[in-house]
Write a protein that holds these residues in place. Structure first.
Motif, PDB file in Angstrom:
ATOM      1  N   VAL A 243     -14.950 -27.633  -4.740  1.00  0.00           N
ATOM      2  CA  VAL A 243     -16.033 -27.911  -3.770  1.00  0.00           C
ATOM      3  C   VAL A 243     -15.846 -29.313  -3.166  1.00  0.00           C
ATOM      4  CG1 VAL A 243     -18.528 -28.162  -3.457  1.00  0.00           C
ATOM      5  CG2 VAL A 243     -17.643 -26.356  -4.929  1.00  0.00           C
ATOM      6  N   ALA A 244     -15.467 -30.273  -4.012  1.00  0.00           N
ATOM      7  CA  ALA A 244     -15.262 -31.633  -3.495  1.00  0.00           C
ATOM      8  C   ALA A 244     -14.187 -31.620  -2.411  1.00  0.00           C
ATOM      9  CB  ALA A 244     -14.857 -32.569  -4.636  1.00  0.00           C
TER      10      ALA A 244
ATOM     11  N   LEU B 268     -22.876 -29.815  -6.317  1.00  0.00           N
ATOM     12  CA  LEU B 268     -23.200 -31.233  -6.564  1.00  0.00           C
ATOM     13  C   LEU B 268     -22.008 -32.140  -6.263  1.00  0.00           C
ATOM     14  CD1 LEU B 268     -25.169 -30.784  -9.905  1.00  0.00           C
ATOM     15  CD2 LEU B 268     -26.112 -31.542  -7.718  1.00  0.00           C
ATOM     16  N   ALA B 269     -20.813 -31.547  -6.269  1.00  0.00           N
ATOM     17  CA  ALA B 269     -19.612 -32.348  -5.988  1.00  0.00           C
ATOM     18  C   ALA B 269     -19.636 -32.908  -4.569  1.00  0.00           C
ATOM     19  CB  ALA B 269     -18.361 -31.506  -6.198  1.00  0.00           C
TER      20      ALA B 269
ATOM     21  N   ALA C 132      -6.622 -26.928   8.092  1.00  0.00           N
ATOM     22  CA  ALA C 132      -7.090 -25.532   8.039  1.00  0.00           C
ATOM     23  C   ALA C 132      -6.390 -24.791   6.901  1.00  0.00           C
ATOM     24  CB  ALA C 132      -6.833 -24.842   9.366  1.00  0.00           C
ATOM     25  N   GLY C 133      -5.073 -24.986   6.787  1.00  0.00           N
ATOM     26  CA  GLY C 133      -4.344 -24.345   5.689  1.00  0.00           C
ATOM     27  C   GLY C 133      -4.825 -24.841   4.347  1.00  0.00           C
ATOM     28  N   PHE C 134      -5.102 -26.131   4.302  1.00  0.00           N
ATOM     29  CA  PHE C 134      -5.550 -26.742   3.048  1.00  0.00           C
ATOM     30  C   PHE C 134      -6.938 -26.227   2.666  1.00  0.00           C
ATOM     31  CE2 PHE C 134      -5.183 -31.115   0.725  1.00  0.00           C
ATOM     32  CZ  PHE C 134      -4.914 -30.432  -0.452  1.00  0.00           C
ATOM     33  N   LEU C 135      -7.763 -25.912   3.674  1.00  0.00           N
ATOM     34  CA  LEU C 135      -9.121 -25.421   3.392  1.00  0.00           C
ATOM     35  C   LEU C 135      -9.086 -24.059   2.691  1.00  0.00           C
ATOM     36  CD1 LEU C 135     -12.153 -25.902   3.656  1.00  0.00           C
ATOM     37  CD2 LEU C 135     -12.059 -24.936   5.965  1.00  0.00           C
ATOM     38  N   ALA C 136      -8.030 -23.272   2.987  1.00  0.00           N
ATOM     39  CA  ALA C 136      -7.911 -21.959   2.326  1.00  0.00           C
ATOM     40  C   ALA C 136      -7.709 -22.129   0.814  1.00  0.00           C
ATOM     41  CB  ALA C 136      -6.746 -21.172   2.925  1.00  0.00           C
ATOM     42  N   VAL C 137      -7.181 -23.284   0.405  1.00  0.00           N
ATOM     43  CA  VAL C 137      -6.873 -23.515  -1.016  1.00  0.00           C
ATOM     44  C   VAL C 137      -8.143 -23.504  -1.871  1.00  0.00           C
ATOM     45  CG1 VAL C 137      -5.956 -25.226  -2.659  1.00  0.00           C
ATOM     46  CG2 VAL C 137      -4.706 -24.710  -0.550  1.00  0.00           C
ATOM     47  N   PRO C 138      -9.113 -24.381  -1.612  1.00  0.00           N
ATOM     48  CA  PRO C 138     -10.307 -24.364  -2.480  1.00  0.00           C
ATOM     49  C   PRO C 138     -11.155 -23.107  -2.312  1.00  0.00           C
ATOM     50  CG  PRO C 138     -10.594 -25.951  -0.691  1.00  0.00           C
ATOM     51  CD  PRO C 138      -9.179 -25.471  -0.629  1.00  0.00           C
TER      52      PRO C 138
END
Lengths: 446, 74
Positions: free
Chosen positions: A133-134, A370-371, A322-328
């Protein structure tokens, strides 16, 4: 079919899938692979779960600190993990049992419900989701200015949690279509990561000679740092949660004896290859950019921020984020489902995805919203890390013993020396983590 | 069934030979790592490293044997 989530899939759908498997089993290799790719799913879900904030931060740091030289650790660690995952495929397809209750019966509830279910999977899902989430809310915050507005983490967590919660609650619903939807999103997430990081790597360029050397020639930093890196990377690529999730996701698809070839294909094409490719791309991007400049920030957001000025055009920066957002996102979904499955198994509850008990269990990791305010339960992270370090190897022992259990598996037990040896190598690495943890606490390590 | 297979499958106290083998492997791993730690701190301790590694290899070589068929117990 002894897993309730699979019972929601109409019989006709399961029979059609079994017929299709029988048809493609005799087809030429290229058609067989294509057919398997369409039917695969749990392996891709496993990859999406494993490729989380922690794994990719570790790859980014590795690329920024050591360049391409640790690339070989990726395929080695993922490859070693495949032996244990093949054991989970065996339990799913031929065992006809659910692994946590089987551990409870054969090795006590401490090993099954407690170590495997509650601590190794459910607690990890909650704790590790803080990192997801962070990172996710930070990435949304970083992407928003490209669209001309501000969207801080303190408010965008609502979007993050809403999207992931919708996906989590879709699993196992609407006669199996919800499960296929989640699998499709996970596969799509992996596709986005490969496209985005691949495109960024093309922009920054690759030193192919160094990359090939790093991929095939083992190298480690000297002294204790090298040993720590080797043990941690080799044992941590695929862990208890991945074992449990692959097993139960397969059961949730109604996999049986006829699915073992598909399960093994799924492990290689869905789990191993995406894991290796995406980590390779991530290490490559940072090896080509931050490593030559000697910049080694500590966290994923700092690493990403340091990378931005080096990426050049705006589109490549957006693509990276955008690619990195798919990770979390995919990891939050996978971990939450794994946690819900494990909680139900640990307490002996029958999973019903339309029940409140399932919803609460599945959404429990969302407490990590909360993160968004940098809140992290540090004492809990330390306690879980300690317990995991000391317990993962025992869970590994339990899986090895189940695979060699003549009463439980009969003729379907492990009959391969090599397979057992692969599992034992991974168990030995997990032992090494437990031992070095204890040595560290006692002040004996270095 | 060979003597080694019997040893792995037979119960001794609370556990089977396989479980005792896993415990022995853990001890061997700890000995090897104790040696590594000693080498890094003092430069000595290679005997522990070699003994631990040898015991680990022996444990893995034995434990990797698949369990024999249930009907071949005698």
């Amino acid at each position: 079919m002894n897993y309730p989530i699979a019972r929601k899939i109409p019989r006709a759908v399961l029979d059609a899938e079994a017929d299709r498997l029988a048809t493609i089993a005799d087809a030429p290799a290229h058609r067989r692979l294509g057919g398997y790719a369409r039917l695969a799913g749990p392996g891709f879900m496993g990859a999406a779960l494993t490729l989380g904030a922690g794994t990719l931060t570790s790859s980014m740091l590795s690329g920024a600190t050591f360049g391409y030289r640790t690339l070989w650790l990726i395929w080695l660690s993922a490859g070693l993990g495949l032996f244990m995952m093949a054991a989970m495929a065996r339990f799913t397809c031929r065992g006809g049992f659910r692994v946590i209750p089987a551990q409870n019966r054969r090795h006590s509830w401490i090993v099954g419900s407690l170590m495997t279910g509650l601590v190794g999977t459910a607690a990890v899902a909650v704790i590790f989701n803080f990192g997801q989430v962070a990172l996710g809310t930070h990435l949304i915050e970083s992407l928003a200015p490209f669209a001309g507005f501000a969207f801080p983490a303190e408010t965008n967590w609502i979007i993050y949690c809403a999207v992931t919660s919708w996906l989590i609650l879709s699993y196992g619903r609407r006669g199996g279509r919800g499960t296929r939807l989640v699998e499709a999103v996970m596969k799509g997430g992996i596709g986005i990561m490969i496209l985005a990081f691949g495109a960024v790597l093309l922009v920054v360029g690759v030193d192919w000679d160094a990359a090939a050397r790093g991929f095939f020639v083992p190298w480690l930093p000297g002294g204790g740092e090298g040993l720590d890196l080797f043990i941690a990377s080799s044992a941590a690529a695929v862990g208890v949660m991945d074992w449990v999730f692959f097993h139960y996701a397969g059961l949730g698809r109604g996999w049986g004896r006829r699915h073992e070839s598909l399960a093994r294909f799924d492990l290689i094409a869905g789990l191993f290859l995406p894991f290796v490719v995406i980590n390779f791309l991530m290490i490559g991007v940072f090896a080509a950019t931050l490593f030559p400049q000697g910049i080694t920030p500590d966290s994923a957001p700092e690493l990403a921020a340091a990378l931005m000025p080096l990426l050049g055009p705006t589109w490549s920066q957006v693509l990276f984020y955008a690619g990195f957002l798919a990770v979390p996102i995919t990891t939050t979904v996978g971990m939450s489902l794994a946690g819900a499955m494990a909680i139900h198994e640990a307490f002996g509850w029958e999973p019903d995805t339309s029940s409140w008990r399932w919803r609460v269990s599945a959404l429990l990791p969302q407490v990590a919203f909360l993160a968004a305010w940098n809140a992290r339960p540090v004492w809990l992270v330390i306690a879980i890390a300690a317990f995991l370090s000391l317990a993962n190897n025992v869970v590994g022992w339990s899986m090895y013993l189940l695979l060699n259990d003549r009463e439980l598996l009969g003729a379907d037990r492990c009959r391969s020396y090599l397979w057992n040896l692969g599992i034992l190598l991974q168990v030995t690495l997990l032992n090494a983590i437990a031992v070095t943890y204890v040595f560290n606490r006692l002040g004996w390590w270095r | 069934m060979s003597a080694l297979d019997r040893l792995l499958e037979r119960r001794a106290g609370p556990w089977s030979g396989r479980v005792w083998g896993l415990v022995l492997n853990l001890v061997a791993n700890a000995v090897a790592l104790w040696g590594v730690s000693s080498v890094m701190r003092t430069g000595g301790g290679w005997t522990w490293v070699v003994a631990g590694c040898a015991a680990t290899v022996a444990c893995l070589a034995v434990l990797a044997r698949p369990a024999p068929s249930p009907g071949s117990d005698e």
